[in-house]
Design a protein around this motif. Sequence first.
Motif, PDB file in Angstrom:
ATOM      1  N   ASP A  81      13.359  12.980  -2.955  1.00 48.28           N
ATOM      2  CA  ASP A  81      14.507  12.123  -2.440  1.00 48.28           C
ATOM      3  C   ASP A  81      15.654  12.867  -1.739  1.00 48.28           C
ATOM      4  OD1 ASP A  81      16.353  10.003  -2.323  1.00 48.28           O
ATOM      5  OD2 ASP A  81      17.144  10.339  -4.348  1.00 48.28           O
ATOM      6  N   GLU A  82      15.279  13.251  -0.476  1.00 50.41           N
ATOM      7  CA  GLU A  82      16.070  13.885   0.291  1.00 50.41           C
ATOM      8  C   GLU A  82      16.059  13.479   1.738  1.00 50.41           C
ATOM      9  OE1 GLU A  82      14.523  18.050   1.043  1.00 50.41           O
ATOM     10  OE2 GLU A  82      13.964  17.574  -1.178  1.00 50.41           O
ATOM     11  N   ALA A  83      17.264  13.828   2.675  1.00 49.05           N
ATOM     12  CA  ALA A  83      17.175  13.277   4.048  1.00 49.05           C
ATOM     13  C   ALA A  83      16.386  14.400   4.812  1.00 49.05           C
ATOM     14  CB  ALA A  83      18.538  13.399   4.489  1.00 49.05           C
ATOM     15  N   ALA A  84      15.793  14.080   5.625  1.00 50.38           N
ATOM     16  CA  ALA A  84      15.213  15.072   6.518  1.00 50.38           C
ATOM     17  C   ALA A  84      15.928  15.898   7.642  1.00 50.38           C
ATOM     18  CB  ALA A  84      13.848  14.215   7.385  1.00 50.38           C
ATOM     19  N   GLN A  85      15.457  16.970   8.200  1.00 54.49           N
ATOM     20  CA  GLN A  85      16.096  17.677   9.171  1.00 54.49           C
ATOM     21  C   GLN A  85      15.975  16.947  10.475  1.00 54.49           C
ATOM     22  OE1 GLN A  85      18.071  20.679   8.802  1.00 54.49           O
ATOM     23  NE2 GLN A  85      17.903  20.176   6.686  1.00 54.49           N
ATOM     24  N   ALA A  86      17.146  16.944  11.229  1.00 56.88           N
ATOM     25  CA  ALA A  86      17.109  16.407  12.483  1.00 56.88           C
ATOM     26  C   ALA A  86      16.356  17.247  13.422  1.00 56.88           C
ATOM     27  CB  ALA A  86      18.595  16.132  13.137  1.00 56.88           C
ATOM     28  N   VAL A  87      15.628  16.401  14.287  1.00 55.21           N
ATOM     29  CA  VAL A  87      14.865  17.216  15.327  1.00 55.21           C
ATOM     30  C   VAL A  87      16.081  17.837  16.466  1.00 55.21           C
ATOM     31  CG1 VAL A  87      13.249  17.003  17.151  1.00 55.21           C
ATOM     32  CG2 VAL A  87      12.835  16.179  15.217  1.00 55.21           C
ATOM     33  N   PRO A  88      15.980  18.913  16.935  1.00 57.10           N
ATOM     34  CA  PRO A  88      16.777  19.379  17.874  1.00 57.10           C
ATOM     35  C   PRO A  88      16.912  18.457  18.892  1.00 57.10           C
ATOM     36  CG  PRO A  88      15.901  21.169  17.040  1.00 57.10           C
ATOM     37  CD  PRO A  88      15.083  20.095  16.180  1.00 57.10           C
ATOM     38  N   GLY A  89      18.257  18.008  19.397  1.00 62.32           N
ATOM     39  CA  GLY A  89      18.478  17.145  20.577  1.00 62.32           C
ATOM     40  C   GLY A  89      18.473  16.043  20.231  1.00 62.32           C
ATOM     41  N   ALA A  90      18.216  15.439  19.367  1.00 60.44           N
ATOM     42  CA  ALA A  90      18.156  13.873  18.810  1.00 60.44           C
ATOM     43  C   ALA A  90      19.340  13.147  18.760  1.00 60.44           C
ATOM     44  CB  ALA A  90      17.634  13.648  17.081  1.00 60.44           C
TER      45      ALA A  90
END
Length: 221
Positions: A81-90
């Motif tokens: 139950d955690e948010a994912a890391q953003a892909v660079p540039g998203a």
Amino acid sequence: MTAPVAEVSALLLDLDGTLVDSEPLHRRGYESFFAHKGWDLPDLSVFTGRRAVDVFATEPGPWEGLDPEAVLAEVLDHVPDEAAQAVPGARDLIEAARAGGTPVAIVTSAGPAWVERSLVESLALELDSVDLVVTARDVEDGKPHPAGFALACRRLDADPAAALAAEDSPAGVRAARGAGVRRVHGIGTSHPRDVLLDAGAVDVHADLRPLLPLLPLLPSG
């Protein structure tokens, strides 16, 4: 620097593995679920880019004969139950598209709650930062069927041949190409470059930053 294209009717973005690097979270969930069930761990790439219920309904495995929705519910209990890391540039890509007047749609095999959490917690954006969200609930057939991308183009009144799409899975690339999108860029977070090219991607990038120069700018004045 690559010059912007003359026209982009819409920017069509997958979510998992494209905007957010969520595949490690999903993998941990599947690994925990299969260990809990005492089942052998399958090749998890079969789930990438597809609705899990479609996999459980159509692919052979120890889940055969079980209710796909019930199996998915069990899997979700094991996903961290955690948010994912953003892909660079998203975030930059979405903001640049909106600033330049290009409509943006998220076309995903995930559900609405995960889309909102990813936008808000991972990308620090609001849900209305995109013009349209097409989720697993909006189409009868999931990726690699083109229904989701076709629906996005219809709702945005966008010519698919002039659209720009980004996908991290071969199923997603095939879905976009099947809807008539010619410029489908692979994002290499989940699959090797050659796999995405074989599926029909025009190019493959490590993240979304190389797509920024491809967006048209608003005319000055």
